[in-house]
Design an enzyme around this catalytic site. Structure first.
Site, PDB file in Angstrom:
ATOM      1  CE  LYS A  70      -4.012   2.021   0.340  1.00 47.24           C
ATOM      2  NZ  LYS A  70      -3.571   2.854  -0.810  1.00 47.24           N
ATOM      3  CE  LYS A  94       3.569   6.929   6.129  1.00 51.40           C
ATOM      4  NZ  LYS A  94       3.369   7.892   5.007  1.00 51.40           N
ATOM      5  CE  LYS A 106       5.086   7.415  -1.335  1.00 49.04           C
ATOM      6  NZ  LYS A 106       4.350   7.552  -0.085  1.00 49.04           N
ATOM      7  CB  THR A 190      -2.194  13.610   5.105  1.00 47.09           C
ATOM      8  OG1 THR A 190      -2.497  12.537   4.203  1.00 47.09           O
ATOM      9  CG2 THR A 190      -0.721  13.606   5.428  1.00 47.09           C
ATOM     10  CB  SER A 350      -5.798   4.807   1.853  1.00 44.22           C
ATOM     11  OG  SER A 350      -5.502   5.881   1.003  1.00 44.22           O
TER      12      SER A 350
HETATM   13  N1  GLU Z   1       0.934   8.933  -0.031  1.00 46.33           N
HETATM   14  C1  GLU Z   1       0.382   8.834   1.298  1.00 46.33           C
HETATM   15  C2  GLU Z   1       1.481   8.446   2.288  1.00 46.33           C
HETATM   16  O1  GLU Z   1       2.643   8.685   2.059  1.00 46.33           O
HETATM   17  C3  GLU Z   1      -0.842   7.942   1.352  1.00 46.33           C
HETATM   18  C4  GLU Z   1      -0.639   6.526   0.952  1.00 46.33           C
HETATM   19  C5  GLU Z   1      -1.920   5.725   0.858  1.00 46.33           C
HETATM   20  O2  GLU Z   1      -2.989   6.259   1.117  1.00 46.33           O
HETATM   21  O3  GLU Z   1      -1.815   4.554   0.505  1.00 46.33           O
HETATM   22  O4  GLU Z   1       1.208   7.981   3.351  1.00 46.33           O
END
Ligand code: GLU
Length: 418
Positions: A70, A94, A106, A190, A350
């Site tokens: 994710k 995370k 990512k 966020t 998400s």
């Molecule tokens: N890009 C965001 C992060 O760095 C969200 C990632 C997501 O929702 O999967 O946490």
């Protein structure tokens, strides 16, 4: 911004710092320091003038022990293989610190999207979607927005995937627009977790958030929402910056009006609520109670860290401190709420979006925010419990101790195959 630190090396040194407090074999730690796989691809699309242009793109699947990979997809000229690897590792820890059943991944495309038309960006995004198709899926790998991507790009990738697979599967990607299967509260998530975590830290440190001064570096989605929400909690936002420069008013300003100014002019600079124009580095080193770095990696290096005067830092960005800066701030007793917890609201909502997509049942915003609040508070409590139990100096190390243990447990419980 400093480029002194390679983000992938920063990630690995953060894992090493935590490993010292964990009873986990070196072989398992070694595994947890590297991505499982990285896709590197070249996307060639037609420009509006008929010429072809090639773009490098990546997707790193770091770890899937706790669930589908994710993490977001960013469009930025600074995207590199090592950056994407680091960001996918940070996603792994995370999702583990907030204890949601997902792994870490990512992606990114090396591009400055400002130089391209919407039609060109759509062709490029769909081309990336086609490359990603065999790798992604709601039980495999679930991308999301990141720097310079948002609902528009997510909707395109969902549509590309669904067309190629001849199915409907909104849970293949999150951060979509509401009418395409997005979740209430996702856009704000966020910034929301950044301020919930800050509120918990102030409470833990016996500091008053009411009237506390706040500086926000980066006024994109995460930064400006954090500014708005912390202002609503009674703190005073005194400074903000974006890539064009910064604004400062010791008496505070209205963060919503500053955002409106940015929408109209492209920057916070020149906002009438500001007393003086300041540089980006000034914003990072002001004498404030709370600093929120909300831009890119390596915003604060060791030299700048020497000049930081904030008492608490809540990292809305991923990797805003170099490891050397982290060490300096630890020596100065600055309480740093690490990115993997502070900005985890995005991936947490998400996760809620993915759950709603799979159930085809959608929640009210109130429920989303309530569930998010519970998850961030629990994660902060887990961090503090470990921080105190090991008598740690750095909250980041505590977060990694909790997160790495969870990933290692999932790996070891699964046994090995083949
Ligand atoms: N890009 C965001 C992060 O760095 C969200 C990632 C997501 O929702 O999967 O946490």
């Amino acid at each position: 911004m400093s480029d002194e630190a390679n983000p992938f090396e920063s990630l690995q040194s953060q894992i090493d710092d935590a490993a010292a407090y964990l009873d986990i074999g070196d072989d398992v730690i070694e595994r947890l320091k590297h991505p499982e796989r990285v896709l590197e691809t070249n996307l060639t699309i037609e420009r509006d003038d008929g010429d072809l242009e090639r773009f490098k793109a990546f997707r790193s699947q770091f770890n899937g022990d706790r669930g589908p990979y994710k993490g977001g997809i960013r469009y930025h000229p600074q995207v590199s293989r090592d950056e994407v690897k680091a960001l996918s590792g940070w996603m792994t820890y995370k999702t583990a610190i907030v204890d949601i059943p997902l792994g870490g991944g990512k992606g990114g495309i090396v591009i400055d999207p400002d130089d391209y038309s919407e039609a060109e960006l759509e062709r490029l995004t769909r081309s990336f979607g086609k490359e990603l198709r065999p790798l992604i899926g709601e039980d495999r790998d679930v991308p999301a927005p990141d720097v310079n991507t948002g609902q528009r790009e997510m909707n395109w990738i969902k549509d590309t995937y669904e067309n190629l697979e001849n199915t409907t599967e909104p849970g293949v990607i999150t951060g979509k627009a509401l009418d395409s299967g997005g979740s209430e509260g996702r856009v704000e998530a966020t910034g929301r977790s950044t301020v919930i975590a800050a509120r918990e830290a102030f409470d833990y440190l016996d500091k008053d958030l009411e009237g506390a001064t706040v500086a926000v570096q980066g006024y994109g989605n995460a930064g400006w929402i954090a500014a708005k929400l912390i202002d609503e909690m009674g703190a005073t936002v005194v400074a903000a910056s974006d890539s064009s420069g910064g604004i400062y008013n010791p008496d505070g300003f209205d963060p919503v009006a500053a955002k409106e100014h940015k929408n109209e002019t492209g920057s916070v600079v020149g906002f009438e609520g500001s007393e003086e124009a300041v540089t980006n580095d000034d914003v990072l080193t002001l004498d404030v109670d709370l600093l929120i770095p909300a831009a890119l990696e390596n915003a604060i290096d060791a030299d700048l860290a020497e000049a930081v005067e904030a008492d608490v830092i809540s990292e809305a960005a991923n990797g805003p401190l170099t490891p050397a800066a982290d060490e300096v701030l630890e020596g100065k007793d600055v309480f740093v709420i690490p990115d993997i917890l502070a900005n985890a609201g995005g991936v947490t909502v998400s996760y809620f979006e993915w759950v709603q997509n799979r159930q085809r049942f959608y929640w009210a915003e109130e429920r989303v925010n309530e569930e998010l609040e519970g998850i961030i508070v629990d994660a902060f409590d887990a961090l503090v419990e470990t921080y105190e139990r090991h008598d740690l100096e750095n909250p980041r190390t505590a977060a990694y101790v909790v997160a790495i243990q969870r990933v290692a447990d999932a790996f070891e419980e699964a046994g090995s195959w083949p």
